[in-house]
Design a protein around this motif. Sequence first.
Motif: not given
Length: 533
Positions: A98-123
């Motif tokens: 639900k927070d994809n729009d918020l994160l993508l509007s920030m000056p953060v590379p999409t690769s970091r967002i993806l890695m953060a997402r995957l870290s939760g799935v990994y855990a």
Amino acid sequence: MTKALFKKQMMESFSWLYFNSKNGKRRSGKGILLYGLMYLLIFGVLGYVFYMMASGLCEPLHGIGLDWLYFAITGLVGIVLGVFGSVFNTYASLYQAKDNDLLLSMPVPTSRILMARLSGVYAVGLMYEMIVMIPVLSVWFFSVKVGAAGIVFSLLIPFVMSFFVLTLSCILGWVVAQISARVKNKSMVTVLLSLAFLGGYYYVYFKASQMLMDLIANAQNIAKNVKNILYPLYHMGLAAEGNPVSMLIFTAIVLVFFGIVYGVLEHSFLKLATANRGSARTRYKERPVKAGSADSALLKKELKRFTGSANYMMNCGLGILFMLAASAALVIKGRFLAEILDMLMLYAGGENIIPLLLTAALCMLASMNDISAPSVSLEGKNIWLAQVLPVSSWKVLKAKLKLHLLLTLPPVLLLTVCVLVVFRPEASFLVLIPLTAVLFVFLMAMWGLFLNLKAPNLNWTSEVVPIKQSLSVTLTLFGGWGIVMILGGVYFLVMKWLIPAVFLMCTDVLMLAANAVLFRWLKTGGSRRFEQL
């Protein structure tokens, strides 16, 4: 920023531990501790089951020189549990966040967002996988003399394997997302998947001993198939024995597989994150609409609420499935069951109470449907919408009763017909058994609605609370069983003076009177109570 993203993802993935879905607030320190201890107990019980499984495999396979097969089989179980536990977290984190729009509007590379997402799935996957692998490693170290390389590699294997779990979760999460985007009734899909899982679980549970014996008896053939088909697991088993080459091969295979999937995800993450998967695509077709009565409209509203909630269907309508399954069992094995029951009752000297036992079983199964019990609470804070409709409150309550009867009476009557055909009771019971079952269904429908009007919960934040944790649902379910057991106890007190048919007639008169009282209250006092909520 990267650290904050990882922290946020970990908090989101394990929010079930510190977030109270009942009131939408953070748990207290004591609440977190108690909730954590409860989950540790659940995981401990599951771990004990896998410990017993591992104990039954380790020594026999070690004795015939197939140590690697022990890790291959138990590792496969760990992978399956890890994927099952994390696949829906993958769907929620990657494809429905639900927070994809918020994160993508920030000056953060999409690769970091993806890695953060995957870290939760990994855990999450690692947590479920460890429920299997900790007992597996414990049995391995206690039962087998392992060298230094074997100890190190055995401890590293679960962490390497968890990347394979992550990869499969990403793939299956994508499949779930595709299905979800094309299916209208997602709740029904959830129910079907849950029932399939329960069916598979109980099949494995009852067949576990035989499957374990067959596995050990055919270990050599299974080893050949695993080596040829599940090549990575073969090298994983050899690595656990201390083979460094196999450890490198297994790690390389897992990382290459993960790298391919990660590359695809990184390339398409922006498209996935911004895709609208909210509902299935439908094509509008103009068709005439027939005006219906207020009663039918209210009933359709209740039916849509029931079929639109997997929790509601699974927890309050599971009796439908049990009654259909019992009907099928009677059709297939009915005469065999009838002969066994006749023999048992004849041996115990109580063959004349068989019709009463059959009636009691019908009522017990019917009481597993408690659809009306949470129906008022499920209105929640929007109850005012039902209160301001240009219809009487009684019509609103009557629709809730009708839904319970509509979904419970057909399977009850089907099971009753199967019981009468298979067990062939005396002529008087051909009328008394169906009459008792129908009266009992009416009693449970009105009893559940009565209790929910007396003790509603309209301030919930999760529908699970009124469905699974409300007083009305608990008293309806256990109250139905209690009524059956009390009537059974009364019969044993009066059996010297009343034959079963007469006792059943008296029971029907009592239930008819109780139904009349409850119906009268619901139509008058219940309607006023609903208006005041």
